[in-house]
Scaffold this motif. Structure first.
Motif, PDB file in Angstrom:
ATOM      1  N   GLY A  48       0.594  -1.115  -0.205  1.00  0.00           N
ATOM      2  CA  GLY A  48       0.034   0.039   0.069  1.00  0.00           C
ATOM      3  C   GLY A  48       0.783   1.397   0.128  1.00  0.00           C
ATOM      4  O   GLY A  48       0.418   2.298   0.518  1.00  0.00           O
ATOM      5  N   VAL A  49       2.025   1.330  -0.331  1.00  0.00           N
ATOM      6  CA  VAL A  49       2.849   2.510  -0.550  1.00  0.00           C
ATOM      7  C   VAL A  49       2.972   3.031  -1.872  1.00  0.00           C
ATOM      8  O   VAL A  49       2.623   2.248  -2.863  1.00  0.00           O
ATOM      9  N   THR A  50       3.381   4.376  -1.802  1.00  0.00           N
ATOM     10  CA  THR A  50       3.589   4.903  -3.135  1.00  0.00           C
ATOM     11  C   THR A  50       5.191   5.405  -2.949  1.00  0.00           C
ATOM     12  O   THR A  50       5.411   5.697  -2.225  1.00  0.00           O
ATOM     13  N   LEU A  51       5.761   5.511  -4.315  1.00  0.00           N
ATOM     14  CA  LEU A  51       7.091   5.882  -4.304  1.00  0.00           C
ATOM     15  C   LEU A  51       7.236   7.004  -5.137  1.00  0.00           C
ATOM     16  O   LEU A  51       6.394   7.238  -6.330  1.00  0.00           O
ATOM     17  N   ALA A  52       7.966   8.136  -4.824  1.00  0.00           N
ATOM     18  CA  ALA A  52       8.489   9.127  -5.499  1.00  0.00           C
ATOM     19  C   ALA A  52       9.959   9.508  -5.507  1.00  0.00           C
ATOM     20  O   ALA A  52      10.366   9.389  -4.619  1.00  0.00           O
ATOM     21  N   TRP A  53      10.516   9.834  -6.770  1.00  0.00           N
ATOM     22  CA  TRP A  53      11.942  10.051  -6.795  1.00  0.00           C
ATOM     23  C   TRP A  53      11.827  11.466  -6.225  1.00  0.00           C
ATOM     24  O   TRP A  53      11.143  12.354  -6.644  1.00  0.00           O
ATOM     25  N   VAL A  54      12.919  11.763  -5.187  1.00  0.00           N
ATOM     26  CA  VAL A  54      12.963  13.083  -4.986  1.00  0.00           C
ATOM     27  C   VAL A  54      14.623  13.364  -4.948  1.00  0.00           C
ATOM     28  O   VAL A  54      15.175  12.363  -5.156  1.00  0.00           O
ATOM     29  N   GLU A  55      14.841  14.731  -4.466  1.00  0.00           N
ATOM     30  CA  GLU A  55      16.375  14.678  -4.162  1.00  0.00           C
ATOM     31  C   GLU A  55      16.478  15.162  -2.677  1.00  0.00           C
ATOM     32  O   GLU A  55      15.687  16.162  -2.140  1.00  0.00           O
ATOM     33  N   ALA A  56      17.203  14.425  -2.075  1.00  0.00           N
ATOM     34  CA  ALA A  56      17.708  14.934  -0.874  1.00  0.00           C
ATOM     35  C   ALA A  56      19.181  15.015  -0.522  1.00  0.00           C
ATOM     36  O   ALA A  56      19.891  14.282  -1.047  1.00  0.00           O
ATOM     37  N   ASN A  57      19.766  16.067  -0.163  1.00  0.00           N
ATOM     38  CA  ASN A  57      21.028  16.436   0.266  1.00  0.00           C
ATOM     39  C   ASN A  57      21.865  16.321  -0.889  1.00  0.00           C
ATOM     40  O   ASN A  57      22.887  15.758  -1.078  1.00  0.00           O
ATOM     41  N   GLY A  58      21.203  16.703  -2.223  1.00  0.00           N
ATOM     42  CA  GLY A  58      21.904  16.561  -3.649  1.00  0.00           C
ATOM     43  C   GLY A  58      21.930  15.398  -4.154  1.00  0.00           C
ATOM     44  O   GLY A  58      22.698  14.998  -5.320  1.00  0.00           O
ATOM     45  N   GLN A  59      21.360  14.299  -3.623  1.00  0.00           N
ATOM     46  CA  GLN A  59      21.203  12.883  -4.211  1.00  0.00           C
ATOM     47  C   GLN A  59      20.075  12.300  -4.435  1.00  0.00           C
ATOM     48  O   GLN A  59      18.817  12.832  -3.671  1.00  0.00           O
ATOM     49  N   ALA A  60      19.941  11.286  -5.352  1.00  0.00           N
ATOM     50  CA  ALA A  60      18.497  11.097  -5.845  1.00  0.00           C
ATOM     51  C   ALA A  60      18.135  10.047  -4.711  1.00  0.00           C
ATOM     52  O   ALA A  60      18.995   9.163  -4.077  1.00  0.00           O
ATOM     53  N   ALA A  61      16.841  10.245  -4.291  1.00  0.00           N
ATOM     54  CA  ALA A  61      16.254   9.131  -3.302  1.00  0.00           C
ATOM     55  C   ALA A  61      14.768   8.857  -3.663  1.00  0.00           C
ATOM     56  O   ALA A  61      14.178   9.415  -4.452  1.00  0.00           O
ATOM     57  N   VAL A  62      14.270   7.886  -2.998  1.00  0.00           N
ATOM     58  CA  VAL A  62      13.009   7.757  -2.894  1.00  0.00           C
ATOM     59  C   VAL A  62      12.332   7.847  -1.751  1.00  0.00           C
ATOM     60  O   VAL A  62      12.497   7.408  -0.696  1.00  0.00           O
ATOM     61  N   LEU A  63      11.198   8.634  -1.935  1.00  0.00           N
ATOM     62  CA  LEU A  63      10.210   9.036  -0.745  1.00  0.00           C
ATOM     63  C   LEU A  63       9.197   7.885  -0.763  1.00  0.00           C
ATOM     64  O   LEU A  63       8.532   7.823  -1.881  1.00  0.00           O
ATOM     65  N   VAL A  64       8.927   7.114   0.343  1.00  0.00           N
ATOM     66  CA  VAL A  64       7.922   6.192   0.366  1.00  0.00           C
ATOM     67  C   VAL A  64       6.822   6.815   1.417  1.00  0.00           C
ATOM     68  O   VAL A  64       7.025   7.311   2.498  1.00  0.00           O
ATOM     69  N   SER A  65       5.555   6.867   0.722  1.00  0.00           N
ATOM     70  CA  SER A  65       4.542   7.343   1.374  1.00  0.00           C
ATOM     71  C   SER A  65       3.259   6.189   1.468  1.00  0.00           C
ATOM     72  O   SER A  65       3.252   5.342   0.738  1.00  0.00           O
ATOM     73  N   ARG A  66       2.559   6.262   2.744  1.00  0.00           N
ATOM     74  CA  ARG A  66       1.356   5.491   2.588  1.00  0.00           C
ATOM     75  C   ARG A  66       0.180   6.451   3.038  1.00  0.00           C
ATOM     76  O   ARG A  66       0.314   7.112   3.922  1.00  0.00           O
ATOM     77  N   ASP A  67      -0.825   6.450   2.172  1.00  0.00           N
ATOM     78  CA  ASP A  67      -1.987   7.238   2.159  1.00  0.00           C
ATOM     79  C   ASP A  67      -1.619   8.717   2.314  1.00  0.00           C
ATOM     80  O   ASP A  67      -1.866   9.796   3.068  1.00  0.00           O
ATOM     81  N   GLY A  68      -0.538   8.993   1.573  1.00  0.00           N
ATOM     82  CA  GLY A  68      -0.055  10.474   1.473  1.00  0.00           C
ATOM     83  C   GLY A  68       0.944  10.736   2.472  1.00  0.00           C
ATOM     84  O   GLY A  68       1.122  12.189   2.441  1.00  0.00           O
ATOM     85  N   VAL A  69       1.173  10.033   3.464  1.00  0.00           N
ATOM     86  CA  VAL A  69       1.791  10.420   4.496  1.00  0.00           C
ATOM     87  C   VAL A  69       3.296   9.893   4.158  1.00  0.00           C
ATOM     88  O   VAL A  69       3.224   8.653   4.083  1.00  0.00           O
ATOM     89  N   PRO A  70       4.411  10.546   4.297  1.00  0.00           N
ATOM     90  CA  PRO A  70       5.594   9.905   4.125  1.00  0.00           C
ATOM     91  C   PRO A  70       6.013   9.108   5.329  1.00  0.00           C
ATOM     92  O   PRO A  70       5.633   9.501   6.460  1.00  0.00           O
ATOM     93  N   VAL A  71       6.602   7.825   4.988  1.00  0.00           N
ATOM     94  CA  VAL A  71       6.901   6.860   6.108  1.00  0.00           C
ATOM     95  C   VAL A  71       8.390   6.691   5.766  1.00  0.00           C
ATOM     96  O   VAL A  71       9.035   5.835   6.926  1.00  0.00           O
ATOM     97  N   ALA A  72       9.192   6.831   5.037  1.00  0.00           N
ATOM     98  CA  ALA A  72      10.679   6.617   4.724  1.00  0.00           C
ATOM     99  C   ALA A  72      11.096   7.518   3.568  1.00  0.00           C
ATOM    100  O   ALA A  72      10.418   7.636   2.754  1.00  0.00           O
ATOM    101  N   LEU A  73      12.461   7.524   3.732  1.00  0.00           N
ATOM    102  CA  LEU A  73      13.174   8.208   2.569  1.00  0.00           C
ATOM    103  C   LEU A  73      14.213   7.063   2.342  1.00  0.00           C
ATOM    104  O   LEU A  73      15.088   6.854   3.631  1.00  0.00           O
ATOM    105  N   THR A  74      14.784   6.749   1.221  1.00  0.00           N
ATOM    106  CA  THR A  74      15.562   5.803   1.236  1.00  0.00           C
ATOM    107  C   THR A  74      16.729   6.327  -0.111  1.00  0.00           C
ATOM    108  O   THR A  74      16.279   6.735  -1.045  1.00  0.00           O
ATOM    109  N   THR A  75      18.011   6.148   0.454  1.00  0.00           N
ATOM    110  CA  THR A  75      18.748   6.443  -0.425  1.00  0.00           C
ATOM    111  C   THR A  75      19.804   5.302  -0.596  1.00  0.00           C
ATOM    112  O   THR A  75      20.134   4.495   0.108  1.00  0.00           O
ATOM    113  N   ILE A  76      20.644   5.078  -2.087  1.00  0.00           N
ATOM    114  CA  ILE A  76      21.631   4.211  -1.908  1.00  0.00           C
ATOM    115  C   ILE A  76      22.721   4.516  -2.651  1.00  0.00           C
ATOM    116  O   ILE A  76      22.761   5.645  -3.169  1.00  0.00           O
TER     117      ILE A  76
END
Length: 116
Positions: A48-76
């Protein structure tokens, strides 16, 4: 599991920041097999999550949201050997700051709509 392990460098490290508020790994998870198992055991997290590409600290990241509320930000970080590092930001205060930043960027870069 082999397909997941195949994405990782042999010495991959996964770190999590839940800030003591959100359930997260308290110590880094190290090694291809252990990181793959860690991610596989958290498979329910992805329901039930949605993923959105975002930029965090100048690096590509994925913002993970559930019901429109961010639950995680992941970078690799990755190399020719595969994914070397995964960073999971789960701490609500950090996610709130990231969300505000993303919203400002979206407003700045939002395309103008014209009706003919």
């Amino acid at each position: 599991m082999a397909a997941l392990e195949g994405l990782f460098a042999e010495d991959v490290v996964s770190t999590s920041d839940g800030g003591g508020i959100v359930r997260a790994a308290r110590v880094p998870v190290c090694g291809r097999e252990r990181v793959a198992k860690f991610i596989a055991t958290a498979a329910h997290f992805w329901n039930g999550v949605t993923l959105a590409w975002v930029e965090a600290n100048g690096q590509a990241a994925v913002l993970v949201s559930r019901d429109g509320v961010p639950v995680a930000l992941t970078t690799i970080n990755a190399s020719e050997q595969g994914i070397d590092q995964i960073v999971w930001i789960l701490r609500p205060s950090k996610l709130a700051a990231i969300t505000r930043s993303v919203q400002r960027l979206e407003k700045r870069h939002a395309p103008e709509l014209t009706l003919d």
